[in-house]
Design a protein around this motif. Sequence first.
Motif, PDB file in Angstrom:
ATOM      1  N   LYS A  54       0.852  -1.183   0.000  1.00  0.00           N
ATOM      2  CA  LYS A  54       0.000   0.000   0.000  1.00  0.00           C
ATOM      3  C   LYS A  54       0.892   1.239   0.000  1.00  0.00           C
ATOM      4  N   ASN A  55       0.328   2.379  -0.348  1.00  0.00           N
ATOM      5  CA  ASN A  55       1.097   3.628  -0.379  1.00  0.00           C
ATOM      6  C   ASN A  55       1.803   3.865   0.951  1.00  0.00           C
ATOM      7  N   GLY A  56       3.084   4.175   0.863  1.00  0.00           N
ATOM      8  CA  GLY A  56       3.877   4.449   2.062  1.00  0.00           C
ATOM      9  C   GLY A  56       4.435   3.209   2.730  1.00  0.00           C
ATOM     10  N   ASP A  69      12.003  -9.903   2.297  1.00  0.00           N
ATOM     11  CA  ASP A  69      12.649  -8.605   2.162  1.00  0.00           C
ATOM     12  C   ASP A  69      11.644  -7.528   1.771  1.00  0.00           C
ATOM     13  N   ALA A  70      11.949  -6.302   2.187  1.00  0.00           N
ATOM     14  CA  ALA A  70      11.120  -5.167   1.798  1.00  0.00           C
ATOM     15  C   ALA A  70      11.304  -4.901   0.311  1.00  0.00           C
ATOM     16  N   TRP A  71      10.267  -4.390  -0.316  1.00  0.00           N
ATOM     17  CA  TRP A  71      10.346  -4.009  -1.720  1.00  0.00           C
ATOM     18  C   TRP A  71      11.110  -2.699  -1.827  1.00  0.00           C
ATOM     19  N   GLU A  72      11.861  -2.556  -2.893  1.00  0.00           N
ATOM     20  CA  GLU A  72      12.629  -1.331  -3.126  1.00  0.00           C
ATOM     21  C   GLU A  72      11.869  -0.413  -4.062  1.00  0.00           C
ATOM     22  N   GLN A  73      12.004   0.888  -3.835  1.00  0.00           N
ATOM     23  CA  GLN A  73      11.456   1.845  -4.784  1.00  0.00           C
ATOM     24  C   GLN A  73      12.575   2.271  -5.710  1.00  0.00           C
ATOM     25  N   ARG A  74      12.325   2.192  -7.007  1.00  0.00           N
ATOM     26  CA  ARG A  74      13.318   2.590  -7.990  1.00  0.00           C
ATOM     27  C   ARG A  74      12.643   3.401  -9.078  1.00  0.00           C
ATOM     28  N   LYS A  75      13.442   4.202  -9.744  1.00  0.00           N
ATOM     29  CA  LYS A  75      12.960   4.903 -10.917  1.00  0.00           C
ATOM     30  C   LYS A  75      12.982   3.922 -12.077  1.00  0.00           C
ATOM     31  N   LEU A  76      12.046   4.069 -12.993  1.00  0.00           N
ATOM     32  CA  LEU A  76      11.933   3.141 -14.111  1.00  0.00           C
ATOM     33  C   LEU A  76      13.238   3.045 -14.893  1.00  0.00           C
ATOM     34  N   GLY A  77      13.938   4.149 -15.047  1.00  0.00           N
ATOM     35  CA  GLY A  77      15.194   4.150 -15.778  1.00  0.00           C
ATOM     36  C   GLY A  77      16.282   3.326 -15.105  1.00  0.00           C
ATOM     37  N   GLU A  78      16.140   3.050 -13.799  1.00  0.00           N
ATOM     38  CA  GLU A  78      17.114   2.232 -13.075  1.00  0.00           C
ATOM     39  C   GLU A  78      16.861   0.737 -13.273  1.00  0.00           C
ATOM     40  N   VAL A  79      15.652   0.395 -13.690  1.00  0.00           N
ATOM     41  CA  VAL A  79      15.284  -1.008 -13.857  1.00  0.00           C
ATOM     42  C   VAL A  79      15.847  -1.550 -15.163  1.00  0.00           C
ATOM     43  N   GLY A  80      15.834  -0.734 -16.191  1.00  0.00           N
ATOM     44  CA  GLY A  80      16.346  -1.160 -17.489  1.00  0.00           C
ATOM     45  C   GLY A  80      16.238  -0.029 -18.478  1.00  0.00           C
ATOM     46  N   LYS A  81      16.648  -0.300 -19.702  1.00  0.00           N
ATOM     47  CA  LYS A  81      16.565   0.707 -20.751  1.00  0.00           C
ATOM     48  C   LYS A  81      15.109   0.840 -21.185  1.00  0.00           C
ATOM     49  N   THR A  82      14.722   2.049 -21.498  1.00  0.00           N
ATOM     50  CA  THR A  82      13.360   2.266 -21.967  1.00  0.00           C
ATOM     51  C   THR A  82      13.386   2.754 -23.401  1.00  0.00           C
ATOM     52  N   PHE A  83      12.372   2.429 -24.148  1.00  0.00           N
ATOM     53  CA  PHE A  83      12.216   2.964 -25.487  1.00  0.00           C
ATOM     54  C   PHE A  83      10.745   2.986 -25.825  1.00  0.00           C
ATOM     55  N   THR A  84      10.383   3.847 -26.736  1.00  0.00           N
ATOM     56  CA  THR A  84       8.984   3.922 -27.149  1.00  0.00           C
ATOM     57  C   THR A  84       8.816   3.212 -28.474  1.00  0.00           C
ATOM     58  N   GLY A  85       7.658   2.610 -28.633  1.00  0.00           N
ATOM     59  CA  GLY A  85       7.326   1.982 -29.901  1.00  0.00           C
ATOM     60  C   GLY A  85       8.192   0.783 -30.222  1.00  0.00           C
ATOM     61  N   LEU A  86       7.809   0.084 -31.242  1.00  0.00           N
ATOM     62  CA  LEU A  86       8.550  -1.094 -31.675  1.00  0.00           C
ATOM     63  C   LEU A  86       9.077  -0.915 -33.091  1.00  0.00           C
ATOM     64  N   SER A  87       9.026   0.320 -33.594  1.00  0.00           N
ATOM     65  CA  SER A  87       9.509   0.578 -34.950  1.00  0.00           C
ATOM     66  C   SER A  87      10.967   0.173 -35.083  1.00  0.00           C
TER      67      SER A  87
END
Length: 105
Positions: A54-56, A69-87
């Motif tokens: 739940k929040n918090g 273990d407690a869940w970690e909060q991460r920024k999406l960019g720390e999880v992996g590379k991001t890209f838009t679309g599949l072009s």
Amino acid sequence: NLVRKQKIALPSREEQQRISSFLKQLDSLIALHQRKLEHLQEQKKGLLQKMFPKNGETVPEVRFPGFTDAWEQRKLGEVGKTFTGLSGKTKEDFGHGDAHFVTYM
């Protein structure tokens, strides 16, 4: 009157009753499975609310055995590379190596 004169093929009364009974059984089975599906969908909804913190909070209410273990909060960019679309991507671009990526729109 045209309808009254129309000829149609009919099975015997006994076969009509067997067909009717069979279709009634199918209707009952479908209704039973529909209720089971609705119950499972409600169960899934309830579990989803309990399987994410739940929040918090950092620990969900329900866990699989062996995970404490407690869940970690991460920024999406720390999880992996991001890209838009599949072009420009082919199936060879996915499913191999140790790269982590997240697609988003």
